[in-house]
Design a protein around this motif. Structure first.
Motif, PDB file in Angstrom:
ATOM      1  N   LYS A  94      60.311  68.568  98.363  1.00 18.69           N
ATOM      2  CA  LYS A  94      60.593  70.192  99.112  1.00 18.69           C
ATOM      3  C   LYS A  94      61.927  70.682  98.670  1.00 18.69           C
ATOM      4  O   LYS A  94      62.066  71.847  98.422  1.00 18.69           O
ATOM      5  N   GLU A  95      62.897  69.673  98.807  1.00 20.60           N
ATOM      6  CA  GLU A  95      64.265  70.363  98.376  1.00 20.60           C
ATOM      7  C   GLU A  95      64.281  70.632  97.000  1.00 20.60           C
ATOM      8  O   GLU A  95      64.861  71.450  96.544  1.00 20.60           O
ATOM      9  N   LEU A  96      63.677  69.637  96.109  1.00 21.15           N
ATOM     10  CA  LEU A  96      63.403  69.890  94.472  1.00 21.15           C
ATOM     11  C   LEU A  96      62.941  71.335  94.466  1.00 21.15           C
ATOM     12  O   LEU A  96      63.052  72.092  93.524  1.00 21.15           O
ATOM     13  N   ALA A  97      61.763  71.496  95.123  1.00 25.10           N
ATOM     14  CA  ALA A  97      61.144  72.917  94.883  1.00 25.10           C
ATOM     15  C   ALA A  97      62.045  74.205  95.244  1.00 25.10           C
ATOM     16  O   ALA A  97      61.861  75.010  94.536  1.00 25.10           O
ATOM     17  N   LEU A  98      62.757  73.989  96.447  1.00 31.84           N
ATOM     18  CA  LEU A  98      63.806  75.072  96.709  1.00 31.84           C
ATOM     19  C   LEU A  98      64.931  75.371  95.583  1.00 31.84           C
ATOM     20  O   LEU A  98      65.200  76.355  95.278  1.00 31.84           O
ATOM     21  N   ILE A  99      65.407  74.012  95.064  1.00 31.14           N
ATOM     22  CA  ILE A  99      66.223  74.058  93.956  1.00 31.14           C
ATOM     23  C   ILE A  99      65.945  74.710  92.768  1.00 31.14           C
ATOM     24  O   ILE A  99      66.472  75.530  92.075  1.00 31.14           O
ATOM     25  N   LEU A 100      64.499  74.501  92.447  1.00 30.71           N
ATOM     26  CA  LEU A 100      63.727  75.023  91.390  1.00 30.71           C
ATOM     27  C   LEU A 100      63.872  76.580  91.567  1.00 30.71           C
ATOM     28  O   LEU A 100      63.845  77.129  90.592  1.00 30.71           O
TER      29      LEU A 100
ATOM     30  N   ILE B  13      57.590  57.352 101.793  1.00 30.59           N
ATOM     31  CA  ILE B  13      56.852  58.504 101.204  1.00 30.59           C
ATOM     32  C   ILE B  13      57.359  59.496 101.808  1.00 30.59           C
ATOM     33  O   ILE B  13      57.554  60.826 101.248  1.00 30.59           O
ATOM     34  N   GLU B  14      57.827  59.722 103.188  1.00 27.30           N
ATOM     35  CA  GLU B  14      58.328  60.754 104.062  1.00 27.30           C
ATOM     36  C   GLU B  14      59.654  61.193 103.138  1.00 27.30           C
ATOM     37  O   GLU B  14      59.868  62.283 102.991  1.00 27.30           O
ATOM     38  N   ARG B  15      60.557  60.134 102.717  1.00 30.16           N
ATOM     39  CA  ARG B  15      61.799  60.491 101.996  1.00 30.16           C
ATOM     40  C   ARG B  15      61.288  61.326 100.865  1.00 30.16           C
ATOM     41  O   ARG B  15      61.904  62.382 100.310  1.00 30.16           O
ATOM     42  N   GLN B  16      60.462  60.882  99.935  1.00 27.76           N
ATOM     43  CA  GLN B  16      60.149  61.509  98.821  1.00 27.76           C
ATOM     44  C   GLN B  16      59.586  62.882  98.983  1.00 27.76           C
ATOM     45  O   GLN B  16      59.661  63.729  98.099  1.00 27.76           O
ATOM     46  N   GLU B  17      58.760  63.026  99.930  1.00 26.60           N
ATOM     47  CA  GLU B  17      58.263  64.340 100.498  1.00 26.60           C
ATOM     48  C   GLU B  17      59.275  65.429 100.744  1.00 26.60           C
ATOM     49  O   GLU B  17      59.279  66.629 100.306  1.00 26.60           O
ATOM     50  N   ARG B  18      60.451  64.713 101.265  1.00 27.72           N
ATOM     51  CA  ARG B  18      61.567  65.859 101.794  1.00 27.72           C
ATOM     52  C   ARG B  18      62.281  66.004 100.345  1.00 27.72           C
ATOM     53  O   ARG B  18      62.529  67.447 100.265  1.00 27.72           O
ATOM     54  N   MET B  19      62.251  65.125  99.559  1.00 24.24           N
ATOM     55  CA  MET B  19      63.168  65.321  98.202  1.00 24.24           C
ATOM     56  C   MET B  19      62.202  66.192  97.440  1.00 24.24           C
ATOM     57  O   MET B  19      62.807  67.033  96.807  1.00 24.24           O
TER      58      MET B  19
END
Length: 238
Positions: free
Chosen positions: A98-104, A90-96
């Motif tokens: 956040k990164e996806l939000a930045l990339i968007l 879950i922590e890994r998915q939350e980090r992912m």
């Protein structure tokens, strides 16, 4: 009341193949057979099958279910281990996310290693590529230092190096190298880990050297060599 294998599978929301597989690996006992030779499943089989399906839905491996049946201690250890794995996932998915939000927000970040979340739109394609290479050879501490350096506005000399043509003359190459020298010295002073022995070894790996040769043109490589000479000369002093 008794059920056939097909009826049992339908009641449990699974398939004939799955029920037979559980029999084969010993998780589900074989039922008695009727006078006609067909299996006759009872309520105990349905409850067992539902329990297996429940554990499987929670993510418990089939190989662990038998051990869970042996004792409450085994069951608790298995479930706690599963909970710990889920927490990490879950922590890994939350980090992912956040990164996806930045990339968007800034699509350019997809071409950079994780952790680059500032305004990096002015980075050249070559520098982006080299940062990806660095992320595979530098340790986490040094990559943190690299990210900090790239959070600052780029010096005009860095942009000039990006655009330097392969046929740039001698004077231009030397001028760009001299303009970059104080920038590089300031970076080294701010982030000493960039020049420690471990980092020097990492930056001399074939992957990095191949990246430099393939991504930079001859004039840019010559500027980088001149820059390195200027820095070493300054370090040695008069």
């Amino acid at each position: 009341m008794a059920w056939s294998t097909r009826e049992l599978a339908e009641l449990a929301g699974t398939t004939l193949k799955t029920v037979r597989y559980y029999h084969r690996i010993g998780l589900l006992d074989e039922p008695e057979r009727g006078a006609n030779g067909y299996k006759r499943y009872r309520l105990s089989h349905l409850i067992r099958l539902l329990r297996i399906r429940r554990l499987v839905d929670l993510g418990v491996p089939l190989s662990d279910i038998e051990a869970m049946d042996e004792s409450d201690g085994n069951a608790e250890r298995t479930l706690r281990a599963l909970d710990a794995e889920l927490k990490v996932s879950i922590e890994r998915q939350e980090r992912m996310r956040k990164e996806l939000a930045l990339i968007l927000e800034r699509r350019s970040l997809v071409d950079l290693p994780p952790g680059f979340d500032g305004d990096v739109a002015d980075l050249s394609e070559v520098e982006r590529s080299m940062l990806m290479v660095f992320s595979r050879v530098l340790d986490a501490e040094t990559m943190d230092a690299v990210r900090e350096l790239h959070a600052a506005p780029r010096h005009p000399a860095q942009a000039e190096l990006d655009k330097l043509p392969a046929d740039a003359d001698e004077a231009t190459r030397q001028r760009v190298a001299e303009a970059l020298a104080p920038v590089a010295r300031d970076q080294i002073e701010a982030q000493p880990s960039l020049t420690d022995a471990r980092t020097r070894v990492a930056l001399s790996e074939p992957t990095v050297l191949s990246g430099l040769v393939e991504l930079y043109n001859p004039a840019q490589l010559d500027v980088l060599r001149r820059l390195n000479t200027l820095i070493e000369k300054k370090e040695k002093g008069p």
